[in-house]
Scaffold this motif. Structure first.
Motif, PDB file in Angstrom:
ATOM      1  N   ARG A   1       0.055   5.717 -21.826  1.00 17.95           N
ATOM      2  CA  ARG A   1       0.605   7.068 -21.724  1.00 17.95           C
ATOM      3  C   ARG A   1      -0.456   8.155 -21.878  1.00 17.95           C
ATOM      4  NH1 ARG A   1       5.645   9.917 -25.083  1.00 17.95           N
ATOM      5  NH2 ARG A   1       6.083  11.510 -23.493  1.00 17.95           N
ATOM      6  N   ASN A   2      -1.390   8.001 -22.773  1.00 18.74           N
ATOM      7  CA  ASN A   2      -2.404   9.021 -23.008  1.00 18.74           C
ATOM      8  C   ASN A   2      -3.597   8.887 -22.055  1.00 18.74           C
ATOM      9  OD1 ASN A   2      -1.026  10.239 -25.194  1.00 18.74           O
ATOM     10  ND2 ASN A   2      -1.772   8.631 -26.568  1.00 18.74           N
ATOM     11  N   ASN A   3      -3.614   7.838 -21.266  1.00 18.15           N
ATOM     12  CA  ASN A   3      -4.739   7.617 -20.353  1.00 18.15           C
ATOM     13  C   ASN A   3      -4.314   7.881 -18.911  1.00 18.15           C
ATOM     14  OD1 ASN A   3      -6.720   6.834 -22.264  1.00 18.15           O
ATOM     15  ND2 ASN A   3      -5.747   4.826 -22.436  1.00 18.15           N
ATOM     16  N   PHE A   4      -4.031   9.137 -18.620  1.00 17.95           N
ATOM     17  CA  PHE A   4      -3.645   9.519 -17.272  1.00 17.95           C
ATOM     18  C   PHE A   4      -4.803   9.319 -16.297  1.00 17.95           C
ATOM     19  CE2 PHE A   4      -2.652  12.832 -13.999  1.00 17.95           C
ATOM     20  CZ  PHE A   4      -1.486  12.246 -13.540  1.00 17.95           C
ATOM     21  N   GLY A   5      -6.022   9.316 -16.837  1.00 16.54           N
ATOM     22  CA  GLY A   5      -7.193   9.099 -16.001  1.00 16.54           C
ATOM     23  C   GLY A   5      -7.172   7.743 -15.318  1.00 16.54           C
ATOM     24  N   PHE A   6      -6.600   6.724 -15.993  1.00 22.20           N
ATOM     25  CA  PHE A   6      -6.477   5.406 -15.376  1.00 22.20           C
ATOM     26  C   PHE A   6      -5.630   5.476 -14.105  1.00 22.20           C
ATOM     27  CE2 PHE A   6      -7.223   2.498 -19.302  1.00 22.20           C
ATOM     28  CZ  PHE A   6      -8.549   2.939 -19.338  1.00 22.20           C
ATOM     29  N   VAL A   7      -4.564   6.266 -14.170  1.00 28.12           N
ATOM     30  CA  VAL A   7      -3.680   6.414 -13.012  1.00 28.12           C
ATOM     31  C   VAL A   7      -4.429   7.103 -11.864  1.00 28.12           C
ATOM     32  CG1 VAL A   7      -1.509   7.379 -12.175  1.00 28.12           C
ATOM     33  CG2 VAL A   7      -1.662   6.520 -14.519  1.00 28.12           C
ATOM     34  N   ILE A   8      -5.218   8.117 -12.180  1.00 23.95           N
ATOM     35  CA  ILE A   8      -5.990   8.819 -11.154  1.00 23.95           C
ATOM     36  C   ILE A   8      -6.996   7.883 -10.500  1.00 23.95           C
ATOM     37  CG2 ILE A   8      -7.654  10.669 -10.755  1.00 23.95           C
ATOM     38  CD1 ILE A   8      -6.261  12.280 -12.921  1.00 23.95           C
ATOM     39  N   VAL A   9      -7.725   7.115 -11.323  1.00 19.63           N
ATOM     40  CA  VAL A   9      -8.691   6.161 -10.771  1.00 19.63           C
ATOM     41  C   VAL A   9      -7.980   5.106  -9.927  1.00 19.63           C
ATOM     42  CG1 VAL A   9     -10.407   4.402 -11.349  1.00 19.63           C
ATOM     43  CG2 VAL A   9     -10.325   6.533 -12.645  1.00 19.63           C
ATOM     44  N   GLY A  10      -6.806   4.673 -10.392  1.00 23.14           N
ATOM     45  CA  GLY A  10      -6.039   3.705  -9.622  1.00 23.14           C
ATOM     46  C   GLY A  10      -5.648   4.243  -8.256  1.00 23.14           C
ATOM     47  N   GLN A  11      -5.270   5.518  -8.186  1.00 23.27           N
ATOM     48  CA  GLN A  11      -4.909   6.123  -6.903  1.00 23.27           C
ATOM     49  C   GLN A  11      -6.136   6.285  -5.997  1.00 23.27           C
ATOM     50  OE1 GLN A  11      -2.236   6.596  -5.432  1.00 23.27           O
ATOM     51  NE2 GLN A  11      -0.596   6.805  -6.903  1.00 23.27           N
ATOM     52  N   ILE A  12      -7.289   6.544  -6.580  1.00 20.21           N
ATOM     53  CA  ILE A  12      -8.520   6.638  -5.785  1.00 20.21           C
ATOM     54  C   ILE A  12      -8.843   5.282  -5.151  1.00 20.21           C
ATOM     55  CG2 ILE A  12     -11.016   6.989  -5.903  1.00 20.21           C
ATOM     56  CD1 ILE A  12     -10.501   9.093  -8.074  1.00 20.21           C
ATOM     57  N   ILE A  13      -8.746   4.223  -5.963  1.00 22.48           N
ATOM     58  CA  ILE A  13      -9.011   2.877  -5.440  1.00 22.48           C
ATOM     59  C   ILE A  13      -7.963   2.500  -4.399  1.00 22.48           C
ATOM     60  CG2 ILE A  13      -9.175   0.437  -6.051  1.00 22.48           C
ATOM     61  CD1 ILE A  13     -10.209   1.287  -8.775  1.00 22.48           C
TER      62      ILE A  13
ATOM     63  N   ALA B   1      -1.064  12.115  -4.907  1.00 26.62           N
ATOM     64  CA  ALA B   1      -1.002  11.797  -3.479  1.00 26.62           C
ATOM     65  C   ALA B   1      -2.188  12.390  -2.736  1.00 26.62           C
ATOM     66  CB  ALA B   1       0.307  12.316  -2.886  1.00 26.62           C
ATOM     67  N   SER B   2      -2.599  13.617  -3.113  1.00 29.98           N
ATOM     68  CA  SER B   2      -3.736  14.251  -2.449  1.00 29.98           C
ATOM     69  C   SER B   2      -5.022  13.469  -2.701  1.00 29.98           C
ATOM     70  CB  SER B   2      -3.905  15.696  -2.941  1.00 29.98           C
ATOM     71  OG  SER B   2      -2.756  16.459  -2.654  1.00 29.98           O
ATOM     72  N   ILE B   3      -5.198  12.999  -3.940  1.00 33.98           N
ATOM     73  CA  ILE B   3      -6.385  12.209  -4.275  1.00 33.98           C
ATOM     74  C   ILE B   3      -6.409  10.927  -3.456  1.00 33.98           C
ATOM     75  CG2 ILE B   3      -7.400  10.795  -6.110  1.00 33.98           C
ATOM     76  CD1 ILE B   3      -6.610  12.999  -8.063  1.00 33.98           C
ATOM     77  N   ASN B   4      -5.256  10.314  -3.287  1.00 32.41           N
ATOM     78  CA  ASN B   4      -5.172   9.096  -2.494  1.00 32.41           C
ATOM     79  C   ASN B   4      -5.598   9.350  -1.054  1.00 32.41           C
ATOM     80  OD1 ASN B   4      -3.804   6.995  -0.748  1.00 32.41           O
ATOM     81  ND2 ASN B   4      -3.226   6.202  -2.750  1.00 32.41           N
ATOM     82  N   LEU B   5      -5.114  10.448  -0.465  1.00 30.75           N
ATOM     83  CA  LEU B   5      -5.455  10.765   0.924  1.00 30.75           C
ATOM     84  C   LEU B   5      -6.926  11.119   1.078  1.00 30.75           C
ATOM     85  CD1 LEU B   5      -2.326  12.875   1.940  1.00 30.75           C
ATOM     86  CD2 LEU B   5      -2.867  10.544   2.640  1.00 30.75           C
ATOM     87  N   VAL B   6      -7.486  11.845   0.093  1.00 32.21           N
ATOM     88  CA  VAL B   6      -8.908  12.193   0.158  1.00 32.21           C
ATOM     89  C   VAL B   6      -9.767  10.934   0.061  1.00 32.21           C
ATOM     90  CG1 VAL B   6     -10.783  13.364  -1.056  1.00 32.21           C
ATOM     91  CG2 VAL B   6      -8.596  14.525  -0.734  1.00 32.21           C
TER      92      VAL B   6
ATOM     93  N   ASP C   1       0.825  -1.205   0.000  1.00 26.33           N
ATOM     94  CA  ASP C   1       0.000   0.000   0.000  1.00 26.33           C
ATOM     95  C   ASP C   1       0.861   1.258   0.000  1.00 26.33           C
ATOM     96  OD1 ASP C   1      -2.413   1.654   0.508  1.00 26.33           O
ATOM     97  OD2 ASP C   1      -1.503   1.907   2.474  1.00 26.33           O
ATOM     98  N   ILE C   2       1.895   1.297   0.818  1.00 24.83           N
ATOM     99  CA  ILE C   2       2.729   2.499   0.929  1.00 24.83           C
ATOM    100  C   ILE C   2       3.514   2.739  -0.359  1.00 24.83           C
ATOM    101  CG2 ILE C   2       4.651   3.547   2.166  1.00 24.83           C
ATOM    102  CD1 ILE C   2       2.007   3.526   3.676  1.00 24.83           C
ATOM    103  N   ILE C   3       4.035   1.677  -0.963  1.00 18.55           N
ATOM    104  CA  ILE C   3       4.772   1.845  -2.214  1.00 18.55           C
ATOM    105  C   ILE C   3       3.856   2.391  -3.303  1.00 18.55           C
ATOM    106  CG2 ILE C   3       6.018   0.639  -4.054  1.00 18.55           C
ATOM    107  CD1 ILE C   3       7.206  -1.173  -1.983  1.00 18.55           C
ATOM    108  N   THR C   4       2.625   1.891  -3.375  1.00 22.13           N
ATOM    109  CA  THR C   4       1.666   2.393  -4.358  1.00 22.13           C
ATOM    110  C   THR C   4       1.431   3.885  -4.182  1.00 22.13           C
ATOM    111  OG1 THR C   4       0.552   0.242  -4.449  1.00 22.13           O
ATOM    112  CG2 THR C   4      -0.683   2.144  -5.241  1.00 22.13           C
TER     113      THR C   4
END
Length: 482
Positions: free
Chosen positions: A132-144, A84-89, A55-58
């Motif tokens: 590379r063009n789907n930065f939204g996937f990374v954001i959703v991944g951080q939310i999960i 990181a902020s999205i993850n904490l929220v 979890d911490i590495i992610t």
């Protein structure tokens, strides 16, 4: 009979009670049942530490290479700062959501759900990196991932509560804290040493690289992130599977020298009831009328005001105070400080297990953090980098010790509550209290912008004083809980 507020009544030696036929050093009593202290408890703790490491590495991996990440995704550093902020929220929001389903969450279920969410999060991050063009996937991944984090913090408390007797609980709580700190160092080293340094320029908030550098960046970024997050996904999936077949609620029960089967989901301490939103609301309301919980929750918020200074903003503070230094030196200082400071967790755990003065232990470590912050500020003023490094290590060491003390205290306070109330308490204290990290980050950044680093590092001291005063004057609500 001698009373133990956490584990019920333990017969004194020589009373002739039938339960004394068992070696008291190998059992502990909880709610009228005597549980066997089995080696499996360390296996359970190992699983929890491994889940926490993933979890911490992610969470931390992107933070150390923010500029390179923004260059790869062709966006601005401000956007990648949000990861990181999205993850904490998400952690705080999901921590509240857990409170409405706590009656259905056993120790095994929480471990499985957290691992499954982490698997999905890491797979999404890998997909976003490869495309590379789907930065939204990374954001959703951080939310999960943030949602999973709130569950992981509950698992850390539950493994100590369910599997370890009172005299081992401090050490049980300290191991996950050591894992948390060392995994931060581990992710820092991989991220900063594997991707190298790329020189680029800003143009309309989009990173523009030389074609050759761009090719090297894309190739190396995809390779490193695919390996790192692929391994994280596989590790999380393994934890999900092993949680299903290995994790149980409590150790075996002994009654009149007869060993009973392990407690599992079919014989859980939680009484199965149909879901009731009204009952969940009532349980949440009860928790916030519990003076012991409110005191601990406030102390968590107060102590966490140190975290932005020690973790998130340390590079900005050091470079502001010592302009001749660079990020490379700060990275070495940070990793060394985290590695040495992580020893504060087992030190506090050992003291809590051996000493009968938990209040004194907390007050000493909390006061040491405040004093070290003052020395940190003075070192900036007199331009002594050696003193700054020493104070930084002391801050991290004592901060981790205070967090173990608080975790130990809330675990003891919730000992006689229902399983549903405990899950609510562990989730809220470990997730919602982190909202103060975001507030403290903004305040320290503002002080640094409009004043200087000498005053910025003093921001947490009033909150540490409040934590000590709260602990001292409201101790009567906690004295029977530890």
């Amino acid at each position: 009979m001698t009373a133990d507020t956490n584990f019920g009544f333990i017969p004194e030696e020589g009373t002739g009670d039938s339960e004394t036929k068992l070696d008291s050093s190998k059992t502990f009593v909880f709610r009228g049942k005597r549980y066997c202290i089995v080696p499996k408890r360390w296996g359970m703790l190992l699983i929890v530490c491994w889940i926490l490491l993933l979890d911490i590495i992610t969470l931390a991996f992107f933070a150390f290479i923010n500029d390179v990440t923004s260059a790869y995704f062709r966006t601005s550093p401000a956007v990648t700062d949000l990861l990181a902020s999205i993850n904490l929220v998400a952690r705080a929001v999901f921590g509240v959501a857990i409170c409405f389903f706590s009656e259905k969450l056993t120790f095994r279920k929480i471990a499985m759900i957290a691992s499954a969410l982490m698997t999905a999060a890491n797979v999404l991050i890998v997909c976003g990196v490869l495309s590379r063009n789907n930065f939204g996937f990374v954001i959703v991944g951080q939310i999960i991932s943030g949602s999973a984090s709130s569950l992981v913090l509950s698992v850390v408390q539950l493994v100590a509560f369910n599997w370890f007797p009172l005299w081992e609980r401090g050490r049980a709580l300290s191991f996950p804290w050591v894992t948390r700190r060392l995994s931060t160092v581990f992710s820092n080293l991989i991220a900063t040493r594997s991707l190298g340094t790329f020189i680029f320029q800003m143009k309309h908030n989009v990173e523009v690289l030389d074609p050759i550098d761009d090719y090297v960046l894309v190739h190396r970024f995809r390779l490193v992130f695919s390996i790192v997050y692929g391994v994280l996904a596989c590790g999380a999936f393994f934890c999900c599977v092993i949680s299903r077949f290995y994790v149980t609620e409590r150790p075996p029960v002994f009654q009149d020298d007869i060993e009973l089967p392990d407690v599992d989901e079919t014989s859980s301490l939680i009484v199965e009831k149909p879901f009731s939103l009204k009952r969940e609301w009532k349980g949440l309301g009860y928790l916030f009328t519990n003076k012991s919980f409110l005191i601990i929750f406030m102390d968590f918020c107060f102590v966490l005001s140190v975290r932005p200074l020690a973790d998130i903003l340390i590079s900005s503070l050091i470079i502001e105070a010592f302009p001749y230094l660079n990020d490379q030196f700060v990275g070495i200082m940070y990793c060394a400080g985290i590695a040495i400071g992580s020893l504060g967790s087992p030190a506090a755990g050992q003291l809590l297990d051996k000493c009968s003065k938990p209040r004194l232990i907390f007050l000493c470590f909390n006061g040491a953090v405040a004093v070290a912050l003052g020395i940190f500020s003075v070192s900036f003023y007199v331009q002594s980098i050696q003193t700054a490094c020493a104070a930084f290590v002391v801050i991290l060491f004592c901060r981790d010790a205070t967090m173990v003390c608080l975790s130990h205290r809330i675990t003891g306070t919730m000992a006689m509550e229902s399983d549903s109330i405990r899950v609510k308490a562990f989730s809220l204290s470990g997730s919602v209290s982190y909202a103060n990290v975001a507030i403290s980050t903004v305040m320290i950044r503002l002080i640094l912008t409009y004043s200087n680093a000498v005053f910025a590092v003093l921001y947490p001291i009033p909150f540490l004083v409040l934590a000590s005063l709260t602990f001292m004057f409201l101790w009567r609500y906690l004295r029977d809980a530890i």
